[in-house]
Every structure is written in C-alpha cells, then in structure tokens.
Design a protein around this motif. Structure first.
Motif: not given
Length: 373
Positions: A123-140
């Motif tokens: 939810s953004d400040t207006n309560g609308n759903l937006v996509e997350t922009e930054v992701y981190a990945y690692k093989v564990i």
C-alpha cells in the motif's frame, strides 16, 4: 522420496574483500565489497552515494568478474547477459535488481533453477497497491537434483543509497540450514511513515525425508515484525493489529493445507506455542504473547486458507507502543509435484487515540508466491 522443489514469483567473490556470511559486520563495512553495476546513470549515482569503494560500471556484462561481489542490475539484459547473471547467482554473487524488467528476468532464471521467486505489492500513501522496486537475491543452499534454495528480500519505497547498501548487507549476512531452504523477506522501510514499519521474514522448510513419490511437504514459519511510528520517532501511532492470510488455492488446486497453529486464543499469556505435526518430523517453536490481547483463527481446511488476526493492546489502551513479532505457521503439500502459485496477504493496522479521538490506519502487502518444479 519425492524430489525437493524451489519457489518462484509474480510477483561473492573470492574471500579477500567480501564480508564472511557467518560473521555479520557493521552496516558500513559492506561498502568494501566489490560492486558491479549495469543500468541507468541515475541508479549509478545512488550507488556512488551509498559509499561503496569498489564500483565497476559495466556497459555490458561480457564475462563474470573474477572477484565475487554484488551485481546491481537496473536495465533489461540481453540473452547472453542473462546467462551470465544465472552463473553469477549460482557462483555466490549477490544480485540486486531495480525495476520491473530485471525482476522479470530474475524470475525466469529462478524458474530454471527450480528455486524461489516472489513479487511484492504494498500500500502506498494513498492506500493503492504498488509494486516493490528493489530486490536482493542470494543462493543459500544447493539442493539435490540440481535445485537451489534462495534468499529473496524486497524493499518498499523509493530507491535510495541507504536501501541499496542495506540490501547488500542483509543478503550477505543471511544463512540457511538443511531444512530451511528458502527465505522470503520484505520491508516497508519508511514508505508507511508516519504510521510504522512492517518487516517480513518467512522461512520455507522442506521435509527431506518424506515417504511419498507423488507429493512434497512444506512448512512455513511466518515471522512478521511490526514497529509503531511512535517507537521510530515518526508520530504517536501505536501497533494495533496484524492480519496474516495465506490463500493456497488462489491460482491452482495442487496445494493442500495440512496443519497450522495457533488457533484462536483469548487469554494469550506470555508465550504462543506453534506445533505442526501433520506427519513426522514435528516442527515447533514459540513467540512472545505479551501485548497480544487476542488471536483469531481465520483458517479454513475446506478452502485451504491459513490465517490469523493478532489484536494488540496494552493496559487500559488500544494498541501498544512496543515493537512486536508474531510467528504463526502452517504445513502444506504439493500434489502433483508441478509449478504453481499461492497468494499471501499481510495487513498491518496502527492506531492513535490521543486527546479523546480515535484514528486507525492500515497498510497491506500482497505476496504472489510461486513454487517451481
């Protein structure tokens, strides 16, 4: 024994300069790690401002760097670069993606690895759903039959130097175990200011000794942390409630809820026990019950939904000023062993009841979770 799987979504180096995964260091020490960047000049400027001291800006990825480190990608890659990114992830590089196109390409890489992939919407400040922009990945974890266990974390809000530095640090200092083969992580960061912050650290636990050839058994330890705006110095908002809902059959019929815990509790006490025992081995843990005045069980075996409503309170007042972590859990089977999606939805509610008036604000993150086979 059924073969193990990995997960998918919608939505580091030679040990010279890199932080040892087993020895978490101060956040600023991550700036010593080699960083390789492919993308727009704007994101490149943020990387420089993050304080990384060994940054290589690449117009194209032509070969894997000799020294392992962090690869930050903010543009669409060509097929040859995607193949190199695949190799980088398998060879202990940390990958950070910024934007939709790199996220989609990472999803395709993870599907081939039969690993995990997730898309977060919040939810953004207006309560609308937006996509997350930054992701981190690692093989564990390298799993049998060429599969991989993967750590993934998303970060809400705008791309900033601090977000990029935090993403690299947290990926380097997270480890998995034999049973816990995936982590799904997300943080609202400061995007829900002034109400508070939500952090998700869900562990996916695979049953390696299952006796079936036609299905797999998985467990979810659904750790969810909620920090009130008051504790962060943002406002007078307090933690009011958390609603965690896991829809196993939102997209497919291959998942079946087998067990979950806790059920409804009115007098919670000092501790909440969780025991998952549909079949041995039993999974069990506990989490603090202080400041939880009620747990409502919203689960349903007939529709394969696991869900809980945690109501927080303090003496004589709605909500609580304290940071809280809940860890409910559930088990599900996959049959037949094929790729499919689930939808997870977590809603946080904050309250401010100063001066005789009562104001409640809530924000939601939706997680589209894909288990690849």
């Amino acid at each position: 024994m059924a073969s193990s799987s990995s997960v998918g979504a919608t939505n580091i180096t030679e040990k010279s300069e890199v932080l040892p995964v087993s020895q978490p260091e101060r956040l600023n020490d991550v700036t010593k790690v080699p960083v390789y960047y492919v993308g727009s000049p704007e994101i490149g400027e943020l990387i420089q401002k993050a304080g990384f001291t060994k940054v290589s800006v690449l117009n194209r990825i032509r070969m894997l760097p000799k020294e392992k480190g962090v690869m930050i990608i903010s543009r669409k890659l060509n097929d040859y670069e995607v193949d190199l990114l695949d190799k980088a992830l398998k060879n202990e590089f940390i990958i950070i993606t910024v934007g939709k196109e790199p996220l989609d390409q990472m999803g395709r890489i993870l599907s081939k690895m039969r690993a995990i992939s997730v898309e977060f919407y919040y939810s953004d400040t207006n309560g609308n759903l937006v996509e997350t922009e930054v992701y981190a990945y690692k093989v564990i974890k390298r799993l049998p039959n060429g599969k991989y266990g993967v750590y993934i974390k998303g970060y809400a809000g705008d791309v900033t130097p601090d977000v990029l530095k935090t993403a690299a640090f947290e990926a380097m200092t997270t480890e998995g175990s034999w049973e816990t083969v995936h982590y799904i992580s997300w943080s609202s960061y400061d995007s829900w200011k002034p109400y508070g912050k939500l952090n998700i650290e869900h562990a996916l636990i695979y049953y390696t000794s299952d006796p079936w050839t036609y299905m797999d058994l998985w467990g979810i330890r659904a750790a969810t942390q909620m920090i009130p705006g008051y504790k962060l110095g943002w406002s007078y908002f307090k933690n009011d409630y958390l609603k965690n809902m896991y829809y196993l059959k939102e997209y497919t019929n291959i998942y079946e809820l087998r067990d979950y815990d806790p059920t409804s509790v009115s007098n919670v006490g000092a501790s909440v026990g969780v025991t998952l025992s549909w079949t041995p081995p039993t999974l069990s843990w506990s989490y603090p019950g202080d400041y939880i005045c009620r747990i409502s069980d919203n689960s349903d075996f007939s529709t394969d939904i696991a869900g809980w409503y945690h109501d927080f309170c303090s003496w004589g007042s709605s909500g609580t000023l304290e940071t809280l972590k809940i860890e409910p859990g559930f088990e599900f089977t996959v049959s037949p062993e094929t790729t499919g999606k689930q939808e997870w939805k977590i809603t946080a509610g904050w309250v401010m009841d100063e001066g005789g008036w009562h104001l409640t604000e809530e924000r939601t993150v939706v997680i589209v979770f894909t288990l690849y086979y």
